[in-house]
Scaffold this motif. Sequence first.
Motif, PDB file in Angstrom:
ATOM      1  N   VAL A   1       6.094   1.114   5.802  1.00 36.73           N
ATOM      2  CA  VAL A   1       4.700   1.564   5.734  1.00 36.73           C
ATOM      3  C   VAL A   1       4.044   1.434   7.105  1.00 36.73           C
ATOM      4  O   VAL A   1       3.340   2.347   7.567  1.00 36.73           O
ATOM      5  CB  VAL A   1       3.911   0.760   4.679  1.00 36.73           C
ATOM      6  CG1 VAL A   1       2.429   1.144   4.707  1.00 36.73           C
ATOM      7  CG2 VAL A   1       4.488   0.976   3.293  1.00 36.73           C
TER       8      VAL A   1
ATOM      9  N   LYS B   1       5.343   4.168   9.417  1.00 39.16           N
ATOM     10  CA  LYS B   1       4.824   5.473   9.025  1.00 39.16           C
ATOM     11  C   LYS B   1       3.427   5.718   9.580  1.00 39.16           C
ATOM     12  O   LYS B   1       3.083   6.832   9.996  1.00 39.16           O
ATOM     13  CB  LYS B   1       4.817   5.582   7.494  1.00 39.16           C
ATOM     14  CG  LYS B   1       4.185   6.848   6.956  1.00 39.16           C
ATOM     15  CD  LYS B   1       4.165   6.853   5.430  1.00 39.16           C
ATOM     16  CE  LYS B   1       3.432   8.074   4.885  1.00 39.16           C
ATOM     17  NZ  LYS B   1       3.386   8.066   3.390  1.00 39.16           N
ATOM     18  N   HIS B   2       2.614   4.661   9.604  1.00 40.77           N
ATOM     19  CA  HIS B   2       1.217   4.815  10.002  1.00 40.77           C
ATOM     20  C   HIS B   2       0.933   4.295  11.413  1.00 40.77           C
ATOM     21  O   HIS B   2      -0.228   4.238  11.825  1.00 40.77           O
ATOM     22  CB  HIS B   2       0.326   4.111   8.986  1.00 40.77           C
ATOM     23  CG  HIS B   2       0.397   4.699   7.608  1.00 40.77           C
ATOM     24  ND1 HIS B   2      -0.279   5.845   7.255  1.00 40.77           N
ATOM     25  CD2 HIS B   2       1.103   4.309   6.504  1.00 40.77           C
ATOM     26  CE1 HIS B   2      -0.021   6.138   5.985  1.00 40.77           C
ATOM     27  NE2 HIS B   2       0.811   5.233   5.509  1.00 40.77           N
TER      28      HIS B   2
ATOM     29  N   TRP C   1      -4.880  -6.119   5.346  1.00 36.26           N
ATOM     30  CA  TRP C   1      -4.815  -5.864   3.909  1.00 36.26           C
ATOM     31  C   TRP C   1      -5.409  -7.041   3.131  1.00 36.26           C
ATOM     32  O   TRP C   1      -6.191  -6.842   2.198  1.00 36.26           O
ATOM     33  CB  TRP C   1      -3.372  -5.627   3.472  1.00 36.26           C
ATOM     34  CG  TRP C   1      -3.248  -5.472   1.985  1.00 36.26           C
ATOM     35  CD1 TRP C   1      -3.466  -4.347   1.245  1.00 36.26           C
ATOM     36  CD2 TRP C   1      -2.900  -6.501   1.048  1.00 36.26           C
ATOM     37  NE1 TRP C   1      -3.280  -4.608  -0.098  1.00 36.26           N
ATOM     38  CE2 TRP C   1      -2.933  -5.925  -0.242  1.00 36.26           C
ATOM     39  CE3 TRP C   1      -2.563  -7.843   1.176  1.00 36.26           C
ATOM     40  CZ2 TRP C   1      -2.635  -6.653  -1.394  1.00 36.26           C
ATOM     41  CZ3 TRP C   1      -2.275  -8.575   0.029  1.00 36.26           C
ATOM     42  CH2 TRP C   1      -2.313  -7.982  -1.236  1.00 36.26           C
TER      43      TRP C   1
ATOM     44  N   SER D   1      -6.568   2.785   6.066  1.00 32.93           N
ATOM     45  CA  SER D   1      -6.954   4.006   5.366  1.00 32.93           C
ATOM     46  C   SER D   1      -6.551   3.936   3.898  1.00 32.93           C
ATOM     47  O   SER D   1      -5.722   3.116   3.487  1.00 32.93           O
ATOM     48  CB  SER D   1      -6.285   5.215   6.014  1.00 32.93           C
ATOM     49  OG  SER D   1      -4.880   5.169   5.788  1.00 32.93           O
ATOM     50  N   ASP D   2      -7.113   4.814   3.098  1.00 28.01           N
ATOM     51  CA  ASP D   2      -6.737   4.891   1.679  1.00 28.01           C
ATOM     52  C   ASP D   2      -5.261   5.206   1.530  1.00 28.01           C
ATOM     53  O   ASP D   2      -4.601   4.731   0.602  1.00 28.01           O
ATOM     54  CB  ASP D   2      -7.577   5.957   0.968  1.00 28.01           C
ATOM     55  CG  ASP D   2      -9.036   5.552   0.816  1.00 28.01           C
ATOM     56  OD1 ASP D   2      -9.345   4.358   0.961  1.00 28.01           O
ATOM     57  OD2 ASP D   2      -9.871   6.438   0.545  1.00 28.01           O
ATOM     58  N   GLU D   3      -4.725   5.999   2.447  1.00 28.23           N
ATOM     59  CA  GLU D   3      -3.305   6.342   2.384  1.00 28.23           C
ATOM     60  C   GLU D   3      -2.441   5.108   2.630  1.00 28.23           C
ATOM     61  O   GLU D   3      -1.428   4.898   1.932  1.00 28.23           O
ATOM     62  CB  GLU D   3      -2.974   7.428   3.409  1.00 28.23           C
ATOM     63  CG  GLU D   3      -1.535   7.922   3.313  1.00 28.23           C
ATOM     64  CD  GLU D   3      -1.207   9.003   4.329  1.00 28.23           C
ATOM     65  OE1 GLU D   3      -0.054   9.486   4.319  1.00 28.23           O
ATOM     66  OE2 GLU D   3      -2.089   9.350   5.142  1.00 28.23           O
ATOM     67  N   VAL D   4      -2.820   4.304   3.601  1.00 29.86           N
ATOM     68  CA  VAL D   4      -2.073   3.066   3.859  1.00 29.86           C
ATOM     69  C   VAL D   4      -2.131   2.158   2.633  1.00 29.86           C
ATOM     70  O   VAL D   4      -1.100   1.612   2.195  1.00 29.86           O
ATOM     71  CB  VAL D   4      -2.632   2.324   5.091  1.00 29.86           C
ATOM     72  CG1 VAL D   4      -1.971   0.954   5.236  1.00 29.86           C
ATOM     73  CG2 VAL D   4      -2.408   3.138   6.356  1.00 29.86           C
TER      74      VAL D   4
ATOM     75  N   ALA E   1      -2.589   2.921  -0.453  1.00 26.79           N
ATOM     76  CA  ALA E   1      -1.787   3.484  -1.536  1.00 26.79           C
ATOM     77  C   ALA E   1      -0.303   3.237  -1.296  1.00 26.79           C
ATOM     78  O   ALA E   1       0.453   2.906  -2.230  1.00 26.79           O
ATOM     79  CB  ALA E   1      -2.065   4.979  -1.665  1.00 26.79           C
ATOM     80  N   ASP E   2       0.137   3.388  -0.052  1.00 31.28           N
ATOM     81  CA  ASP E   2       1.548   3.146   0.263  1.00 31.28           C
ATOM     82  C   ASP E   2       1.908   1.670   0.074  1.00 31.28           C
ATOM     83  O   ASP E   2       3.024   1.342  -0.379  1.00 31.28           O
ATOM     84  CB  ASP E   2       1.849   3.565   1.699  1.00 31.28           C
ATOM     85  CG  ASP E   2       1.911   5.080   1.871  1.00 31.28           C
ATOM     86  OD1 ASP E   2       1.965   5.789   0.845  1.00 31.28           O
ATOM     87  OD2 ASP E   2       1.909   5.548   3.029  1.00 31.28           O
TER      88      ASP E   2
ATOM     89  N   THR F   1       2.371   1.098  -3.598  1.00 32.83           N
ATOM     90  CA  THR F   1       3.661   1.635  -4.031  1.00 32.83           C
ATOM     91  C   THR F   1       4.796   0.676  -3.687  1.00 32.83           C
ATOM     92  O   THR F   1       5.706   0.423  -4.506  1.00 32.83           O
ATOM     93  CB  THR F   1       3.910   3.001  -3.364  1.00 32.83           C
ATOM     94  OG1 THR F   1       2.896   3.916  -3.789  1.00 32.83           O
ATOM     95  CG2 THR F   1       5.273   3.559  -3.758  1.00 32.83           C
TER      96      THR F   1
END
Length: 347
Positions: A282, A285-286, A297, A329-332, A334-335, A338
Amino acid sequence: MERRKLGRTGIDVSALCLGSMTWGTQNTPEEGHAQIDRALAAGIDFVDTAEMYPVNPISAETVGRTEDIIGLWFERGGARDDMILATKHSGSGMRHVRDGADISGATIPEAVEGSLRRLRTDYIDLYQFHWPNRGSYMFRQDWTYDPSGQDPVAVRQNMADCLGALQREVDRGTIRAFGLSNESAWGTAAWLAIAEQTGGPRVASVQNEYSLMCRLYDTDMAELSVNEDVGLLSFSPLATGLLTGKYQGGVVPTGSRMTLNADLGGRKTERAFEAVDAYLAVARKHGLDPSQMALAWCMTRPFMCSVIFGATTMEQLEVAIGAADLQLSDEVLADLDTAHRAHPMPY
């Protein structure tokens, strides 16, 4: 640096807290003092210690050394009013302190005086009980946790006695606020109820382990924290270094915690390394530093008061400081969720 309320005490603390448990074994007094100076310059004014520190290892010869190092910082000219200082009363089973006696109304005055003497101060901002007398499910004890042998009447009586002793310390100005550590939802709720009944000091915070890899706090304790204004002070937010990635592939860096504690207190498992791989993916990726991602987090959690981190080098300290300005971010997020669902409770 963001500031947050410490329970209902009226005290504000920085969202990051400087841990000190390596000062006196892995770190020299001068290194500890340099960390304090740098943290304060960055707006981190919350420092956490304990009478039993340092660790790695814990020994009769070193008990109290970390508090003494902080006291030496004050003696050398450090301004007491610049720091929100937290320490802890050891309890049942800690044989190097008061022969492992339970925390009680009788032990509190002696323990407070000892900490004040070593810290070279006349007050402690947050005085915490390191773990409950009745035991705890923390430190990988959740797998076999069994509270069926507890005597709730005796437990509540002890709590009332302790709150009476704590109130006497509040009245004489030696402590400002009271916190718990390694505690459960039932225990915290009982302390809150007895404080309301007796007028003793109200629990302001709970210091439990919490990280992307240790999320026992996410259910019952989270609800209690939010609804009762008892914030979490999370320790081991980097899972004793696992989340940095430095131990992946069987690597054991010289001077790292794993050189002193081979299984990282039960955290070193195959499943743990698989989980770390997922979190590192993760971060890659970011384009994030994995340590800063993990700390940032923790700061997003709705029950979080302050995130306690430790550093054995100034480089590690600088990385941690950088997490204060990182917005995930919201994407981070969410990942990360997951990854958590794929690797729950990895140790």
